[in-house]
Design a protein around this motif. Sequence first.
Motif, PDB file in Angstrom:
ATOM      1  N   HIS A  59     -23.369 -32.982 -45.430  1.00 52.15           N
ATOM      2  CA  HIS A  59     -22.630 -34.243 -45.416  1.00 52.15           C
ATOM      3  C   HIS A  59     -23.576 -35.438 -45.397  1.00 52.15           C
ATOM      4  CE1 HIS A  59     -20.455 -37.614 -43.508  1.00 52.15           C
ATOM      5  NE2 HIS A  59     -19.521 -37.244 -44.364  1.00 52.15           N
ATOM      6  N   LYS A  60     -24.657 -35.315 -44.656  1.00 55.80           N
ATOM      7  CA  LYS A  60     -25.634 -36.407 -44.592  1.00 55.80           C
ATOM      8  C   LYS A  60     -26.256 -36.660 -45.970  1.00 55.80           C
ATOM      9  CE  LYS A  60     -29.508 -37.934 -41.782  1.00 55.80           C
ATOM     10  NZ  LYS A  60     -30.396 -37.589 -40.675  1.00 55.80           N
ATOM     11  N   THR A  61     -26.442 -35.591 -46.749  1.00 56.71           N
ATOM     12  CA  THR A  61     -27.039 -35.710 -48.079  1.00 56.71           C
ATOM     13  C   THR A  61     -26.012 -36.102 -49.133  1.00 56.71           C
ATOM     14  OG1 THR A  61     -28.660 -34.023 -47.493  1.00 56.71           O
ATOM     15  CG2 THR A  61     -28.390 -34.468 -49.825  1.00 56.71           C
ATOM     16  N   TYR A  62     -24.836 -35.453 -49.110  1.00 60.08           N
ATOM     17  CA  TYR A  62     -23.832 -35.614 -50.168  1.00 60.08           C
ATOM     18  C   TYR A  62     -22.766 -36.642 -49.823  1.00 60.08           C
ATOM     19  CZ  TYR A  62     -20.987 -34.037 -54.115  1.00 60.08           C
ATOM     20  OH  TYR A  62     -20.288 -33.967 -55.294  1.00 60.08           O
ATOM     21  N   GLY A  63     -22.588 -36.896 -48.553  1.00 57.46           N
ATOM     22  CA  GLY A  63     -21.660 -37.935 -48.125  1.00 57.46           C
ATOM     23  C   GLY A  63     -20.193 -37.545 -48.210  1.00 57.46           C
ATOM     24  N   ASP A  64     -19.357 -38.558 -48.357  1.00 58.62           N
ATOM     25  CA  ASP A  64     -17.909 -38.369 -48.369  1.00 58.62           C
ATOM     26  C   ASP A  64     -17.363 -37.992 -49.742  1.00 58.62           C
ATOM     27  OD1 ASP A  64     -17.716 -38.909 -45.675  1.00 58.62           O
ATOM     28  OD2 ASP A  64     -17.451 -41.065 -45.991  1.00 58.62           O
ATOM     29  N   LYS A  65     -18.215 -37.540 -50.629  1.00 55.96           N
ATOM     30  CA  LYS A  65     -17.764 -37.116 -51.958  1.00 55.96           C
ATOM     31  C   LYS A  65     -17.140 -35.731 -51.930  1.00 55.96           C
ATOM     32  CE  LYS A  65     -21.862 -39.282 -53.646  1.00 55.96           C
ATOM     33  NZ  LYS A  65     -23.121 -39.000 -54.299  1.00 55.96           N
ATOM     34  N   ALA A  66     -17.126 -35.075 -50.768  1.00 55.11           N
ATOM     35  CA  ALA A  66     -16.583 -33.723 -50.634  1.00 55.11           C
ATOM     36  C   ALA A  66     -15.807 -33.621 -49.331  1.00 55.11           C
ATOM     37  CB  ALA A  66     -17.715 -32.695 -50.653  1.00 55.11           C
ATOM     38  N   GLU A  67     -15.027 -32.541 -49.221  1.00 53.95           N
ATOM     39  CA  GLU A  67     -14.367 -32.186 -47.973  1.00 53.95           C
ATOM     40  C   GLU A  67     -15.146 -31.015 -47.391  1.00 53.95           C
ATOM     41  OE1 GLU A  67     -10.158 -31.454 -48.308  1.00 53.95           O
ATOM     42  OE2 GLU A  67      -9.983 -32.967 -49.882  1.00 53.95           O
ATOM     43  N   TYR A  68     -15.383 -31.040 -46.095  1.00 48.65           N
ATOM     44  CA  TYR A  68     -16.201 -30.023 -45.437  1.00 48.65           C
ATOM     45  C   TYR A  68     -15.361 -29.263 -44.413  1.00 48.65           C
ATOM     46  CZ  TYR A  68     -19.765 -33.048 -47.377  1.00 48.65           C
ATOM     47  OH  TYR A  68     -20.526 -33.807 -48.232  1.00 48.65           O
ATOM     48  N   TYR A  69     -15.452 -27.950 -44.456  1.00 46.02           N
ATOM     49  CA  TYR A  69     -14.731 -27.085 -43.528  1.00 46.02           C
ATOM     50  C   TYR A  69     -15.696 -26.049 -42.988  1.00 46.02           C
ATOM     51  CZ  TYR A  69     -10.743 -29.124 -45.914  1.00 46.02           C
ATOM     52  OH  TYR A  69      -9.844 -30.008 -46.439  1.00 46.02           O
ATOM     53  N   GLY A  70     -15.541 -25.716 -41.723  1.00 49.19           N
ATOM     54  CA  GLY A  70     -16.383 -24.691 -41.115  1.00 49.19           C
ATOM     55  C   GLY A  70     -15.527 -23.653 -40.417  1.00 49.19           C
ATOM     56  N   LEU A  71     -15.942 -22.407 -40.501  1.00 43.30           N
ATOM     57  CA  LEU A  71     -15.232 -21.310 -39.872  1.00 43.30           C
ATOM     58  C   LEU A  71     -16.190 -20.562 -38.952  1.00 43.30           C
ATOM     59  CD1 LEU A  71     -12.702 -19.483 -39.722  1.00 43.30           C
ATOM     60  CD2 LEU A  71     -13.684 -18.186 -41.609  1.00 43.30           C
ATOM     61  N   THR A  72     -15.824 -20.477 -37.690  1.00 45.46           N
ATOM     62  CA  THR A  72     -16.596 -19.703 -36.727  1.00 45.46           C
ATOM     63  C   THR A  72     -15.621 -18.979 -35.820  1.00 45.46           C
ATOM     64  OG1 THR A  72     -18.339 -19.767 -35.054  1.00 45.46           O
ATOM     65  CG2 THR A  72     -16.801 -21.611 -35.070  1.00 45.46           C
ATOM     66  N   ILE A  73     -16.030 -17.830 -35.283  1.00 40.65           N
ATOM     67  CA  ILE A  73     -15.133 -17.107 -34.395  1.00 40.65           C
ATOM     68  C   ILE A  73     -15.438 -17.381 -32.928  1.00 40.65           C
ATOM     69  CG2 ILE A  73     -14.691 -15.271 -36.053  1.00 40.65           C
ATOM     70  CD1 ILE A  73     -16.650 -13.517 -34.457  1.00 40.65           C
ATOM     71  N   ALA A  74     -16.504 -18.110 -32.657  1.00 42.87           N
ATOM     72  CA  ALA A  74     -16.894 -18.413 -31.276  1.00 42.87           C
ATOM     73  C   ALA A  74     -16.148 -19.671 -30.807  1.00 42.87           C
ATOM     74  CB  ALA A  74     -18.398 -18.610 -31.176  1.00 42.87           C
ATOM     75  N   LYS A  75     -15.285 -19.524 -29.824  1.00 45.04           N
ATOM     76  CA  LYS A  75     -14.487 -20.648 -29.365  1.00 45.04           C
ATOM     77  C   LYS A  75     -15.322 -21.822 -28.894  1.00 45.04           C
ATOM     78  CE  LYS A  75     -10.753 -21.918 -26.179  1.00 45.04           C
ATOM     79  NZ  LYS A  75     -11.021 -23.281 -26.421  1.00 45.04           N
ATOM     80  N   HIS A  76     -16.399 -21.557 -28.166  1.00 41.43           N
ATOM     81  CA  HIS A  76     -17.198 -22.662 -27.660  1.00 41.43           C
ATOM     82  C   HIS A  76     -17.878 -23.432 -28.797  1.00 41.43           C
ATOM     83  CE1 HIS A  76     -20.154 -19.407 -27.958  1.00 41.43           C
ATOM     84  NE2 HIS A  76     -21.047 -20.359 -28.086  1.00 41.43           N
ATOM     85  N   GLU A  77     -18.187 -22.777 -29.916  1.00 39.90           N
ATOM     86  CA  GLU A  77     -18.756 -23.489 -31.062  1.00 39.90           C
ATOM     87  C   GLU A  77     -17.694 -24.346 -31.733  1.00 39.90           C
ATOM     88  OE1 GLU A  77     -22.167 -20.203 -32.195  1.00 39.90           O
ATOM     89  OE2 GLU A  77     -20.355 -20.288 -33.405  1.00 39.90           O
ATOM     90  N   ALA A  78     -16.502 -23.816 -31.890  1.00 42.55           N
ATOM     91  CA  ALA A  78     -15.415 -24.578 -32.495  1.00 42.55           C
ATOM     92  C   ALA A  78     -15.043 -25.784 -31.633  1.00 42.55           C
ATOM     93  CB  ALA A  78     -14.205 -23.680 -32.712  1.00 42.55           C
ATOM     94  N   ASP A  79     -15.087 -25.605 -30.313  1.00 43.20           N
ATOM     95  CA  ASP A  79     -14.744 -26.697 -29.409  1.00 43.20           C
ATOM     96  C   ASP A  79     -15.719 -27.869 -29.527  1.00 43.20           C
ATOM     97  OD1 ASP A  79     -12.599 -25.262 -28.483  1.00 43.20           O
ATOM     98  OD2 ASP A  79     -13.583 -24.615 -26.632  1.00 43.20           O
ATOM     99  N   LEU A  80     -16.983 -27.550 -29.812  1.00 48.48           N
ATOM    100  CA  LEU A  80     -17.969 -28.619 -29.938  1.00 48.48           C
ATOM    101  C   LEU A  80     -17.987 -29.175 -31.340  1.00 48.48           C
ATOM    102  CD1 LEU A  80     -20.882 -27.200 -27.790  1.00 48.48           C
ATOM    103  CD2 LEU A  80     -19.442 -29.146 -27.280  1.00 48.48           C
TER     104      LEU A  80
END
Length: 80
Positions: A59-80
């Motif tokens: 995102h820092k390189t490409y900016g708002d020209k895209a939509e970004y989604y992340g998938l993780t199974i660790a609840k504490h990672e998703a919470d942060l």
Amino acid sequence: MIVGEKEVLGFYNNYQEIYKRPEGYFRALTVGLLPYLTKPNPRILGIGCGFGDFLASLHKTYGDKAEYYGLTIAKHEADL
């Protein structure tokens, strides 16, 4: 863990190891991906994204020209 003089692992909440990466760690990879982002408004999915470091770098390189989604199974990672 100490490698050379650098600490490369830390612990999140005394439970999970996390890698400590220097500023700009993913820069070469994100710049290398830019030629492949040819569609307008691409959607980018990071599977196993952890705390989202790579997506944040992209995102820092490409900016708002895209939509970004992340998938993780660790609840504490998703919470942060």
